[in-house]
Design a protein around this motif. Structure first.
Motif, PDB file in Angstrom:
ATOM      1  N   ASP A 204       0.776  -1.235  -0.082  1.00 18.68           N
ATOM      2  CA  ASP A 204      -0.119   0.015   0.009  1.00 18.68           C
ATOM      3  C   ASP A 204       0.883   1.214   0.008  1.00 18.68           C
ATOM      4  OD1 ASP A 204       1.062  -0.228   2.508  1.00 18.68           O
ATOM      5  OD2 ASP A 204      -0.629   0.249   3.551  1.00 18.68           O
ATOM      6  N   GLY A 205       2.248   1.162  -0.136  1.00 16.67           N
ATOM      7  CA  GLY A 205       2.967   2.531   0.107  1.00 16.67           C
ATOM      8  C   GLY A 205       4.383   2.137   0.069  1.00 16.67           C
ATOM      9  N   VAL A 206       5.092   3.084   0.163  1.00 20.81           N
ATOM     10  CA  VAL A 206       6.669   2.941   0.535  1.00 20.81           C
ATOM     11  C   VAL A 206       7.278   3.931   1.457  1.00 20.81           C
ATOM     12  CG1 VAL A 206       8.814   2.736  -0.494  1.00 20.81           C
ATOM     13  CG2 VAL A 206       7.048   2.063  -1.983  1.00 20.81           C
ATOM     14  N   SER A 207       7.805   3.573   2.420  1.00 26.23           N
ATOM     15  CA  SER A 207       8.293   4.417   3.690  1.00 26.23           C
ATOM     16  C   SER A 207       9.728   4.275   3.319  1.00 26.23           C
ATOM     17  CB  SER A 207       8.066   4.218   4.816  1.00 26.23           C
ATOM     18  OG  SER A 207       6.719   4.344   5.285  1.00 26.23           O
ATOM     19  N   ILE A 208      10.467   5.631   3.322  1.00 25.57           N
ATOM     20  CA  ILE A 208      11.992   5.695   3.023  1.00 25.57           C
ATOM     21  C   ILE A 208      12.788   6.486   4.103  1.00 25.57           C
ATOM     22  CG2 ILE A 208      13.538   6.935   1.392  1.00 25.57           C
ATOM     23  CD1 ILE A 208      12.225   4.610  -0.144  1.00 25.57           C
ATOM     24  N   THR A 209      13.582   5.778   4.422  1.00 21.87           N
ATOM     25  CA  THR A 209      14.628   6.699   5.203  1.00 21.87           C
ATOM     26  C   THR A 209      15.839   6.757   4.204  1.00 21.87           C
ATOM     27  OG1 THR A 209      14.155   5.107   7.157  1.00 21.87           O
ATOM     28  CG2 THR A 209      16.098   6.791   7.012  1.00 21.87           C
TER      29      THR A 209
ATOM     30  N   THR B 253      19.795   8.748   3.037  1.00 20.53           N
ATOM     31  CA  THR B 253      20.826   8.525   3.831  1.00 20.53           C
ATOM     32  C   THR B 253      21.335   9.983   4.593  1.00 20.53           C
ATOM     33  OG1 THR B 253      21.859   9.548   1.735  1.00 20.53           O
ATOM     34  CG2 THR B 253      22.175   7.154   2.260  1.00 20.53           C
ATOM     35  N   ASP B 254      20.678  10.822   4.339  1.00 20.50           N
ATOM     36  CA  ASP B 254      20.772  12.202   5.274  1.00 20.50           C
ATOM     37  C   ASP B 254      19.773  11.993   6.433  1.00 20.50           C
ATOM     38  OD1 ASP B 254      18.367  12.739   4.257  1.00 20.50           O
ATOM     39  OD2 ASP B 254      18.645  14.529   3.504  1.00 20.50           O
ATOM     40  N   GLN B 255      19.251  10.930   6.726  1.00 22.25           N
ATOM     41  CA  GLN B 255      18.319  10.536   7.993  1.00 22.25           C
ATOM     42  C   GLN B 255      17.062  11.092   7.974  1.00 22.25           C
ATOM     43  OE1 GLN B 255      19.559   7.953   9.594  1.00 22.25           O
ATOM     44  NE2 GLN B 255      21.132   8.240   8.429  1.00 22.25           N
ATOM     45  N   THR B 256      16.552  11.910   6.934  1.00 19.07           N
ATOM     46  CA  THR B 256      15.139  12.282   6.870  1.00 19.07           C
ATOM     47  C   THR B 256      14.341  11.053   6.433  1.00 19.07           C
ATOM     48  OG1 THR B 256      15.662  12.972   4.733  1.00 19.07           O
ATOM     49  CG2 THR B 256      15.840  14.671   6.202  1.00 19.07           C
ATOM     50  N   GLU B 257      13.123  11.044   6.646  1.00 23.50           N
ATOM     51  CA  GLU B 257      12.268   9.965   6.346  1.00 23.50           C
ATOM     52  C   GLU B 257      10.891  10.625   5.513  1.00 23.50           C
ATOM     53  OE1 GLU B 257      13.118   7.259  10.582  1.00 23.50           O
ATOM     54  OE2 GLU B 257      11.121   8.365  10.132  1.00 23.50           O
ATOM     55  N   SER B 258      10.447   9.984   4.640  1.00 21.05           N
ATOM     56  CA  SER B 258       9.285  10.385   3.854  1.00 21.05           C
ATOM     57  C   SER B 258       8.595   9.230   3.475  1.00 21.05           C
ATOM     58  CB  SER B 258       9.878  11.063   2.843  1.00 21.05           C
ATOM     59  OG  SER B 258       9.006  12.248   2.525  1.00 21.05           O
ATOM     60  N   ASP B 259       7.198   9.322   3.261  1.00 19.31           N
ATOM     61  CA  ASP B 259       6.377   8.204   2.634  1.00 19.31           C
ATOM     62  C   ASP B 259       5.855   8.534   1.269  1.00 19.31           C
ATOM     63  OD1 ASP B 259       6.286   6.807   4.890  1.00 19.31           O
ATOM     64  OD2 ASP B 259       4.693   7.954   5.757  1.00 19.31           O
ATOM     65  N   PHE B 260       5.948   7.631   0.413  1.00 19.83           N
ATOM     66  CA  PHE B 260       5.515   7.902  -0.959  1.00 19.83           C
ATOM     67  C   PHE B 260       4.406   6.585  -1.464  1.00 19.83           C
ATOM     68  CE2 PHE B 260       9.785   9.338  -0.273  1.00 19.83           C
ATOM     69  CZ  PHE B 260       9.742  10.528  -1.013  1.00 19.83           C
ATOM     70  N   ASP B 261       3.574   7.050  -2.547  1.00 18.51           N
ATOM     71  CA  ASP B 261       2.867   6.028  -3.177  1.00 18.51           C
ATOM     72  C   ASP B 261       3.743   4.959  -3.977  1.00 18.51           C
ATOM     73  OD1 ASP B 261       0.007   7.049  -2.404  1.00 18.51           O
ATOM     74  OD2 ASP B 261       0.650   8.931  -3.419  1.00 18.51           O
TER      75      ASP B 261
END
Ligand code: FAD
Length: 375
Positions: free
Chosen positions: A133-138, A140-148
């Motif tokens: 249902d989606g992708v969560s990314i960390t 390499t600069d340690q920020t995090e974000s969700d994408f479809d």
């Protein structure tokens, strides 16, 4: 609005950024390099590449800043004419457009920025949670974000491929390419190819004033490292049999070893499927061809156009990605396989196996003819 991440801002990643914005998808490109320092000299775009660039709205600009031509003159090393070769123009686009790789990248980047693609430079994917249902990314600069969804366009040595699809290693084919940019000789009206005994040389127009030369050589099965101070002597040694005036006029201009672009040739064809859950791949990350058919970037651009169109048709990612595969896999495989076969025959010629240029030309012609078909 759907939100997508593209990993890698090369030719395929930029093209995908534009194609996704055409579908009103919010796009972030993460590029591992801190700035776009584009590697390479020039690139040949055949008519199918221009047709795909037209879909992205940049074909006219690519031709304006490049050098369109309709045939390649095949010659002996001394310049005796053999024949003209070239695939027919498609939809009014010329058979070839020679262009600086840096300029092609700039054109795509300018268009992507104009259309609202966002960039995260000097960063990549550290961790990925790839769900249905989606992708969560960390990052390499340690920020995090969700994408479809995520498009992996991180090239032949793709880290994303290893993370998602498994271990596939590019194969060195025993050949290398040497490239260098030159002032355009006055009488060079089109592309030229000189067929030597163990090597071949191309002179490719890039602008009204510049060309690039490529020389394909067999450097041995062990892929030897060539130190900087040996690049010019080895390159010039390979060029010794080429006595044609146009080639000779270039040789004196080879003076800076840092501008000799030497690259061992590697190929890869990843089996289907090129996606898992919400991560899909395009370009060299899944099908890297050696440049014998000059079509690798063209395939990456076509991938981007097709994926963009499929994303515009449905919200069902399984259907989108599987339709994309259906339309792309066999076309890309045809080109990767034919390029590899031609590369293998060229390598074998260098160790004394008898393959005629006509036989090699036929394989190239048949494969390139398939790229005439609509995508
Ligand atoms: C010698 C040579 C000559 C060629 N000549 C031609 C030609 O004449 N015509 C043609 O059509 N094709 C040609 N090709 C093929 C063409 O260069 C490639 O097919 C094309 O560049 C593929 O584009 P791509 O975007 O998939 O990958 P790339 O161009 O390799 O771009 C990948 C991008 O991803 C970035 N990246 C890598 N890892 C990460 C990561 N972990 N995270 C984030 N970003 C990452 C890289 O820095 C790069 O910007 C040639 C290839 C070679 C080797």
């Amino acid at each position: 609005m759907k939100r997508a991440l593209i990993v890698g801002g090369g030719i395929g990643g930029q093209a995908a950024g534009i194609a996704l914005r055409q579908q009103n998808i919010d796009v972030l490109i993460t590029e591992i390099q801190p700035s776009f320092d584009v590697y390479g000299v020039g690139i040949i775009q055949q008519a199918n590449a221009l047709r795909a660039l037209e879909e992205l709205g940049v074909a006219q600009e690519a031709m304006r800043r490049g050098s369109p031509y309709n045939y390649v003159k095949m010659c002996t090393p001394s310049g005796e004419y053999i024949t003209d070769v070239g695939t027919p123009p498609i939809d009014g686009f010329p058979s070839h457009n020679g262009i600086s790789r840096r300029i092609l990248h700039e054109i795509l980047l300018e268009k992507a920025l104009e259309m609202g693609v966002k960039y995260k430079m000097g960063a990549s994917v550290q961790n990925i949670d790839n769900r249905k249902d989606g992708v969560s990314i960390t990052f390499t600069d340690q920020t995090e974000s969700d994408f479809d969804f995520v498009i992996a366009a991180d090239g032949v040595f793709s880290v994303m491929r290893t993370m998602i699809l498994g271990n596939y290693t590019p194969k060195y084919v025993g050949l290398s390419v040497w490239r260098y940019a030159f002032k355009r000789p006055k009488d060079l009206e089109t592309g030229y190819m000189y067929m030597g005994k163990d090597t071949k040389v191309g002179l490719i127009p890039m602008t009204d004033d510049t060309i690039y030369m490529f020389l394909v050589s067999a450097e041995g099965a062990d892929n030897p490292f060539i130190p900087l101070d040996e690049l010019i002597p080895k390159f010039k040694k390979h060029l010794e049999p080429y006595t044609d005036e146009k080639v000779r006029s270039c040789i004196d201009q080879i003076t800076d070893p840092n501008l000799v672009n030497y690259r061992p040739l590697e190929t890869l064809m990843t089996p289907a499927p090129w996606y898992k859950n919400r991560v899909v791949f395009l370009g060299d990350a899944v099908h890297a061809t050696i440049p014998q058919l000059g079509s690798g970037a063209a395939l990456a651009i076509e991938d981007a156009v097709v994926l963009g169109k499929e994303l515009g048709k449905s919200d069902n990612y399984e259907a989108i990605f599987s339709n994309y595969m259906e339309r792309r896999h066999s076309r890309c495989k045809t080109i990767v396989d034919a390029s590899s076969l031609v590369g293998q025959m060229e390598y074998e010629k260098s160790i004394g196996v008898d393959h005629s240029d006509a036989e090699i030309g036929k394989i190239m012609h048949e494969a390139l003819s398939q790229l005439q078909q609509p995508i």
